[in-house]
Enzyme design. Structure first.
Site, PDB file in Angstrom:
ATOM      1  N   ARG A 144      55.754  57.083  48.375  1.00 55.64           N
ATOM      2  CA  ARG A 144      54.613  56.225  48.699  1.00 55.64           C
ATOM      3  C   ARG A 144      53.477  56.395  47.693  1.00 55.64           C
ATOM      4  O   ARG A 144      52.867  55.400  47.276  1.00 55.64           O
ATOM      5  CB  ARG A 144      54.131  56.514  50.129  1.00 55.64           C
ATOM      6  CG  ARG A 144      52.916  55.717  50.580  1.00 55.64           C
ATOM      7  CD  ARG A 144      52.957  54.242  50.217  1.00 55.64           C
ATOM      8  NE  ARG A 144      54.214  53.597  50.539  1.00 55.64           N
ATOM      9  CZ  ARG A 144      54.640  52.464  49.995  1.00 55.64           C
ATOM     10  NH1 ARG A 144      53.917  51.867  49.048  1.00 55.64           N
ATOM     11  NH2 ARG A 144      55.786  51.938  50.342  1.00 55.64           N
ATOM     12  N   LYS A 156      33.067  47.524  38.722  1.00 52.93           N
ATOM     13  CA  LYS A 156      33.409  47.320  40.133  1.00 52.93           C
ATOM     14  C   LYS A 156      34.827  47.830  40.369  1.00 52.93           C
ATOM     15  O   LYS A 156      35.760  47.066  40.621  1.00 52.93           O
ATOM     16  CB  LYS A 156      33.262  45.849  40.500  1.00 52.93           C
ATOM     17  CG  LYS A 156      31.827  45.344  40.383  1.00 52.93           C
ATOM     18  CD  LYS A 156      31.730  43.857  40.653  1.00 52.93           C
ATOM     19  CE  LYS A 156      30.297  43.366  40.475  1.00 52.93           C
ATOM     20  NZ  LYS A 156      30.164  41.905  40.666  1.00 52.93           N
ATOM     21  N   LYS A 205      19.265  44.198  33.897  1.00 55.61           N
ATOM     22  CA  LYS A 205      19.503  43.142  34.871  1.00 55.61           C
ATOM     23  C   LYS A 205      18.211  42.848  35.633  1.00 55.61           C
ATOM     24  O   LYS A 205      17.162  43.430  35.352  1.00 55.61           O
ATOM     25  CB  LYS A 205      20.648  43.536  35.802  1.00 55.61           C
ATOM     26  CG  LYS A 205      21.936  43.885  35.038  1.00 55.61           C
ATOM     27  CD  LYS A 205      23.136  43.975  35.929  1.00 55.61           C
ATOM     28  CE  LYS A 205      23.625  42.606  36.327  1.00 55.61           C
ATOM     29  NZ  LYS A 205      24.889  42.658  37.092  1.00 55.61           N
ATOM     30  N   GLU A 251      20.559  40.541  30.651  1.00 56.21           N
ATOM     31  CA  GLU A 251      20.970  39.412  31.474  1.00 56.21           C
ATOM     32  C   GLU A 251      19.911  38.314  31.436  1.00 56.21           C
ATOM     33  O   GLU A 251      18.712  38.588  31.553  1.00 56.21           O
ATOM     34  CB  GLU A 251      21.172  39.885  32.915  1.00 56.21           C
ATOM     35  CG  GLU A 251      21.493  38.791  33.916  1.00 56.21           C
ATOM     36  CD  GLU A 251      21.532  39.333  35.333  1.00 56.21           C
ATOM     37  OE1 GLU A 251      22.586  39.867  35.732  1.00 56.21           O
ATOM     38  OE2 GLU A 251      20.500  39.242  36.036  1.00 56.21           O
ATOM     39  N   ASP A 299      24.146  34.727  33.160  1.00 54.90           N
ATOM     40  CA  ASP A 299      24.443  34.946  34.575  1.00 54.90           C
ATOM     41  C   ASP A 299      24.402  33.636  35.358  1.00 54.90           C
ATOM     42  O   ASP A 299      23.391  32.927  35.377  1.00 54.90           O
ATOM     43  CB  ASP A 299      23.439  35.930  35.176  1.00 54.90           C
ATOM     44  CG  ASP A 299      23.767  36.279  36.622  1.00 54.90           C
ATOM     45  OD1 ASP A 299      24.947  36.592  36.895  1.00 54.90           O
ATOM     46  OD2 ASP A 299      22.857  36.227  37.468  1.00 54.90           O
TER      47      ASP A 299
END
Length: 306
Positions: A119, A154, A186, A215, A238
């Site tokens: 597994r 992410k 950002k 950004e 963006d």
């Protein structure tokens, strides 16, 4: 678990050549195995009860769909970690495109320990192959354009290096691996610093030589950056429409690499590539990928315990 020294040199060499740290892979495998065998004695009651300790078998790893495989060397480590006395053959190279029914790896060893490893080995190989397959679809959709597909941060905690490796197997390109690889200004940084230019100046003052990406959400913000004597090393567009991206490419005229992000779907890939942006970053490559279906089937059954 056994020791990292028990992993064959050729497997360790494959990991290193792929840009993976064998010690990190060993740690990931160890943590995963501890979830299946958390307490002493670290045995699987089902396999121990039904299969003689010395029984051996061969198992085939087979692709159950079309796609790109990744993580097979990592899966091989699992069998050595559990002490399966394994011999692994026919392992196809990571990054190989396979078809449903193809054999991607064979493992011969102690049946009890192979089933302990099953597994964990499949979890890793199926997940990483899913990342590679998803990435390959983006690469195909962008074919003929100058646009490269990037991953993001992410990623699943603890699996970033492996997931980013799988992106490379699928033909994608890695964005920054950590916060320290590149500064990225950002919206929250702009608010905290009092504007884009103060944020950019502050970073360059404290960390000279560190690449900076900024950004923007409008063409006016892009123009402001392009007017600087030293623009940032990359600009992130963006949530822009395809038309705005195309205008941004024309205004930039190759002075600064442009990255598209936000609201990005595979259905838009060809249109985004047609705008001429340099990169498109896709968080879904790692944060919500569908696993690639690989199965492990014994080809020589173990004898029944007395």
């Amino acid at each position: 678990m056994t020791s990292l020294r028990d992993v064959p040199a050729e497997v360790l060499a494959d990991l290193t050549a792929a840009g993976l740290d064998p010690v990190h892979v060993w740690d990931v495998v160890g943590r995963a195995l501890s979830e299946d065998l958390p307490a002493e004695p670290r045995v699987d009651p089902t396999s121990e009860s039904t299969i003689p300790a010395g029984a051996r078998a061969e198992a085939v790893f087979g692709a159950r769909e079309d796609g790109v495989v990744a993580g097979l060397a990592v899966a091989a480590v699992v069998f050595h970690a559990v002490g399966a006395d394994a011999t692994i053959t026919d392992r196809v190279a990571d990054g190989t495109r396979v078809a449903r029914g193809d054999v991607v790896m064979r493992v011969e060893g102690l049946t009890q320990r192979m089933l302990v490893a099953e597994r964990t080995a499949l979890n890793l190989a199926c997940h990483l192959s899913g990342v590679a397959t998803a990435t390959s679809r983006w690469v195909e959709a962008l074919e003929g354009s100058p646009t490269l597909v990037l991953d993001t941060r992410k990623t699943l905690p603890g699996l970033r290096a492996l997931q980013k490796y799988a992106v490379r197997c699928g033909g994608g390109v890695n964005h920054r691996t950590s916060l320290q690889d590149m500064a990225m200004v950002k919206d929250n940084h702009v608010i905290a610093a009092g504007g884009v230019l103060p944020a950019l100046d502050a970073i360059r003052g404290r960390h000279p030589g560190l690449p900076v990406e900024v950004e923007v959400t409008t063409l006016d913000q892009l123009d402001e950056l392009l007017a600087l004597p030293q623009p940032p090393e990359r600009v992130l567009l963006d949530n822009m429409t395809d038309e705005l991206m195309a205008q941004a490419v024309r205004r930039t005229a190759g002075r600064v690499p442009l990255e598209a992000s936000g609201g990005i779907t595979l259905e838009r890939a060809a249109r985004i590539g047609a705008t001429g942006v340099d990169f498109v970053s896709v968080g879904a490559l790692t944060h919500s990928v569908t696993v690639f279906d690989i199965g492990m089937d014994l080809t020589t059954p173990a004898p029944t315990a007395d």
